[in-house]
Design a protein around this motif. Sequence first.
Motif, PDB file in Angstrom:
ATOM      1  N   TYR A  15      13.125 -13.254  35.745  1.00  0.00           N
ATOM      2  CA  TYR A  15      13.832 -13.294  34.326  1.00  0.00           C
ATOM      3  C   TYR A  15      15.493 -13.713  34.740  1.00  0.00           C
ATOM      4  O   TYR A  15      16.084 -12.910  35.198  1.00  0.00           O
ATOM      5  N   PRO A  16      15.872 -14.924  35.005  1.00  0.00           N
ATOM      6  CA  PRO A  16      16.832 -14.987  35.220  1.00  0.00           C
ATOM      7  C   PRO A  16      18.081 -14.770  34.332  1.00  0.00           C
ATOM      8  O   PRO A  16      19.392 -14.997  34.743  1.00  0.00           O
ATOM      9  N   GLN A  31       7.634  -8.943  27.246  1.00  0.00           N
ATOM     10  CA  GLN A  31       9.301  -9.543  27.476  1.00  0.00           C
ATOM     11  C   GLN A  31       9.331 -10.689  26.598  1.00  0.00           C
ATOM     12  O   GLN A  31       8.724 -11.459  26.370  1.00  0.00           O
ATOM     13  N   VAL A  32      10.118 -10.368  25.848  1.00  0.00           N
ATOM     14  CA  VAL A  32      11.379 -11.359  25.168  1.00  0.00           C
ATOM     15  C   VAL A  32      12.873 -12.044  26.302  1.00  0.00           C
ATOM     16  O   VAL A  32      13.499 -11.710  26.308  1.00  0.00           O
ATOM     17  N   TRP A  33      12.216 -13.149  26.324  1.00  0.00           N
ATOM     18  CA  TRP A  33      13.075 -13.822  27.560  1.00  0.00           C
ATOM     19  C   TRP A  33      12.651 -15.119  27.321  1.00  0.00           C
ATOM     20  O   TRP A  33      11.673 -16.255  26.699  1.00  0.00           O
ATOM     21  N   ASN A  34      14.230 -15.883  27.827  1.00  0.00           N
ATOM     22  CA  ASN A  34      14.080 -17.840  28.714  1.00  0.00           C
ATOM     23  C   ASN A  34      14.476 -18.092  29.379  1.00  0.00           C
ATOM     24  O   ASN A  34      16.018 -17.111  28.833  1.00  0.00           O
ATOM     25  N   PRO A  35      14.610 -18.769  30.278  1.00  0.00           N
ATOM     26  CA  PRO A  35      15.350 -18.613  31.340  1.00  0.00           C
ATOM     27  C   PRO A  35      16.774 -19.037  30.822  1.00  0.00           C
ATOM     28  O   PRO A  35      17.753 -18.968  31.911  1.00  0.00           O
ATOM     29  N   GLY A  36      17.149 -20.335  29.910  1.00  0.00           N
ATOM     30  CA  GLY A  36      18.442 -20.207  29.575  1.00  0.00           C
ATOM     31  C   GLY A  36      19.215 -19.506  28.634  1.00  0.00           C
ATOM     32  O   GLY A  36      20.912 -20.277  28.421  1.00  0.00           O
ATOM     33  N   TYR A  37      18.687 -18.587  28.228  1.00  0.00           N
ATOM     34  CA  TYR A  37      19.182 -18.153  26.959  1.00  0.00           C
ATOM     35  C   TYR A  37      19.645 -16.200  26.796  1.00  0.00           C
ATOM     36  O   TYR A  37      17.910 -16.147  27.360  1.00  0.00           O
ATOM     37  N   VAL A  38      20.684 -15.173  26.771  1.00  0.00           N
ATOM     38  CA  VAL A  38      20.401 -13.727  26.673  1.00  0.00           C
ATOM     39  C   VAL A  38      19.887 -13.412  25.800  1.00  0.00           C
ATOM     40  O   VAL A  38      19.081 -13.531  25.019  1.00  0.00           O
TER      41      VAL A  38
END
Length: 87
Positions: free
Chosen positions: A47-48, A69-76
């Motif tokens: 998770y970047p 998990q709620v995630w996106n490689p480009g956003y926090v």
Amino acid sequence: MDASGNGRVVVRIPLTNLQPGSVGWQDGSLWFSWTAPRSAAGENPNYPQPYTRVVRINTSTWKTASELQVWNPGYVFTYSAVAELEQ
């Protein structure tokens, strides 16, 4: 009351870099959400960015009913919150 008849439930959430989260209740389920830190180098899954963890506990069995998990490689995604929607 937990499955062994005790009047308490212990939820273990790692405290390393733990950010405030929230707790909700809906239809016999207890929901927890919290912000988790980005992954360390070499961790898998990766998770970047910091992201939100969500777990749903079935209060009849006190077992994990779902986890996501709620995630996106480009956003926090941070400062998670849960709420019940009225229908």
